[in-house]
Design an enzyme around this catalytic site. Structure first.
Site, PDB file in Angstrom:
ATOM      1  N   HIS A  94       0.840  -1.229  -0.346  1.00 22.66           N
ATOM      2  CA  HIS A  94       0.145   0.155  -0.189  1.00 22.66           C
ATOM      3  C   HIS A  94       1.439   1.260  -0.193  1.00 22.66           C
ATOM      4  CE1 HIS A  94       1.315  -1.148   4.535  1.00 22.66           C
ATOM      5  NE2 HIS A  94       0.280   0.778   4.717  1.00 22.66           N
ATOM      6  N   HIS A  96       1.214   3.704   2.007  1.00 22.35           N
ATOM      7  CA  HIS A  96       1.650   4.685   3.083  1.00 22.35           C
ATOM      8  C   HIS A  96       2.870   4.908   3.353  1.00 22.35           C
ATOM      9  CE1 HIS A  96      -1.537   3.630   6.984  1.00 22.35           C
ATOM     10  NE2 HIS A  96      -1.319   5.056   6.049  1.00 22.35           N
ATOM     11  N   ASP A  98       6.027   4.657   5.425  1.00 19.63           N
ATOM     12  CA  ASP A  98       6.851   3.580   5.580  1.00 19.63           C
ATOM     13  C   ASP A  98       7.535   2.939   4.472  1.00 19.63           C
ATOM     14  OD1 ASP A  98       4.010   3.313   6.560  1.00 19.63           O
ATOM     15  OD2 ASP A  98       5.004   1.986   7.867  1.00 19.63           O
ATOM     16  N   HIS A  99       6.673   2.469   4.150  1.00 23.09           N
ATOM     17  CA  HIS A  99       6.790   1.101   2.699  1.00 23.09           C
ATOM     18  C   HIS A  99       7.009   1.553   1.384  1.00 23.09           C
ATOM     19  CE1 HIS A  99       4.058  -1.521   5.122  1.00 23.09           C
ATOM     20  NE2 HIS A  99       3.572  -0.135   5.263  1.00 23.09           N
ATOM     21  N   HIS A 185      -7.037  -2.677   6.139  1.00 25.53           N
ATOM     22  CA  HIS A 185      -6.426  -1.411   6.516  1.00 25.53           C
ATOM     23  C   HIS A 185      -7.093  -0.357   6.983  1.00 25.53           C
ATOM     24  CE1 HIS A 185      -2.632   0.241   7.612  1.00 25.53           C
ATOM     25  NE2 HIS A 185      -1.952   0.763   6.726  1.00 25.53           N
ATOM     26  N   ASP A 208       0.304  -4.209   5.481  1.00 23.22           N
ATOM     27  CA  ASP A 208      -0.512  -3.767   7.310  1.00 23.22           C
ATOM     28  C   ASP A 208      -1.679  -3.964   7.148  1.00 23.22           C
ATOM     29  OD1 ASP A 208       1.858  -2.788   7.229  1.00 23.22           O
ATOM     30  OD2 ASP A 208       1.353  -0.761   7.534  1.00 23.22           O
ATOM     31  N   HIS A 271       7.252  -5.826  11.380  1.00 25.34           N
ATOM     32  CA  HIS A 271       6.584  -4.784  10.671  1.00 25.34           C
ATOM     33  C   HIS A 271       5.970  -3.804  12.153  1.00 25.34           C
ATOM     34  CE1 HIS A 271       4.006  -0.740  10.403  1.00 25.34           C
ATOM     35  NE2 HIS A 271       4.415  -1.073   9.131  1.00 25.34           N
TER      36      HIS A 271
HETATM   37 ZN   LIG Z   1      -0.354   1.210   6.425  1.00 27.80          ZN
HETATM   38 ZN   LIG Z   2       2.847   0.412   7.952  1.00 36.46          ZN
END
Ligand SMILES: [Zn+2]
Ligand SMILES: [Zn+2]
Length: 314
Positions: A94, A96, A98-99, A185, A208, A271
């Site tokens: 996805h 987000h 952080d990914h 998510h 996630d 994670h």
């Molecule tokens: Zn996420």
């Molecule tokens: Zn995440």
């Protein structure tokens, strides 16, 4: 606590196996796993030195596939001597940040250092196209000037070829199959999990997600299940500003329920989000109240070899 310590010590110094060991296999086969999975980053968005951003490498046959490109994924790849030009495809769970914050570094520095000659295929949910388009615009000055300036660098190697995907088989090459499935998510839709299959073995990456029935159904028969987790005090109220984080992810108790349903040869946490001072030990303790099967707390650069059994290398 004692149990965790023991598992950690064993994992640190030896390779441990889970599941049925086929004694008929010769040593050559045991040494060459069907699937090798390496956790490049096991952290949350927090900028920690010991847990980089989410990213997992899956090597199966001749395929080298990367799942998510969190902070530091290129450094971690270098630590295990996997060069950017060896990556066959990148799959995003996805969008987000952080990914994906490691993506510009992976792509641009990777191209520069490895002198990759061909484009990288990027698969991701709706929105990946425009995210990549803007990244390419943002870095077009650098890309253009390097092509002009450095004759060794090929323009083709700087390209990213995007394919937006939905649930189902999204990649099939050299006997390796990647199946995407939609997880839950919250507002982030679609968010994907992935199942990778090769030679009758499989690994599932949760991405996630909250507790997800689709994930459970998509994980049936998996050798290895790598699942995200968030831990907060039981007493966290809905008015706590961090409650929304818990609501988007999976608690140890919910993950335990997933593991009990799926019964993988090995379940692994990656994670890992720890709120209000909670620890990894607390995550394992709370999980083990409900789930008694094989479970490991993931660490950066921990790897798993999947053949007829699953072994952990650290
Ligand atoms: Zn996420
Ligand atoms: Zn995440």
């Amino acid at each position: 606590m004692k149990q965790l310590f023991l598992v950690t010590i064993i994992a640190l110094f030896f390779s441990i196996s889970f599941g049925q060991v086929d004694t008929n296999k010769d040593r050559t086969q045991v040494n060459a796993p069907d699937i090798k999975v390496t956790l490049l980053g096991t952290g949350s968005p927090l900028p920690l030195m010991d847990r980089f951003g989410p990213s997992i490498l899956v090597q199966a046959g001749s395929e080298t596939l990367l799942f998510d490109a969190g902070r530091g994924c290129l450094q971690r790849l270098r630590q295990i001597n996997v060069s950017y030009d060896k990556i066959n495809a990148l799959f995003l769970t996805h969008l987000h940040s952080d990914h994906i914050v490691g993506l510009p570094d992976l792509w641009l520095t990777g191209w520069l250092v490895s002198e990759r000659q061909n484009p990288l295929n990027v698969f991701g949910p709706t929105g990946t196209n425009s995210m990549i388009e803007y990244l390419q615009k943002a870095f077009s000055y650098d890309v253009n000037i390097r092509i002009e300036d450095d004759k060794k660098l090929k323009a083709e190697g700087s390209k990213l070829l995007v394919k937006e995907i939905k649930q189902g088989v999204v990649y099939e090459k050299n006997a390796v199959k990647v199946i995407a499935f939609e997880v839950d998510h919250g507002l982030v839709k679609p968010a994907l999990g992935y199942r990778i299959e090769y030679k009758g073995h499989s690994v599932v990456l949760s991405g996630d997600t909250r507790y997800s029935e689709i994930l459970i159904n998509s994980s049936r028969g998996a050798d290895l299940l790598i699942h995200e987790v968030v831990i907060a005090p039981d007493t966290l109220s809905k008015s706590d500003p961090r409650y929304h984080i818990v609501a988007l992810h999976t608690t140890p108790e919910q993950a335990a329920k997933v593991f009990n349903e799926v019964k993988p040869k090995l379940a692994v946490y990656s994670h890992i989000a720890k709120l209000h001072g909670n620890t990894e030990q607390e995550i394992l303790k709370r999980t083990k109240v409900i789930y008694s099967g094989p479970l490991i707390m993931g660490e950066d650069l921990m790897s798993f070899s999947i053949s007829d059994s699953v072994s952990v290398n650290k």
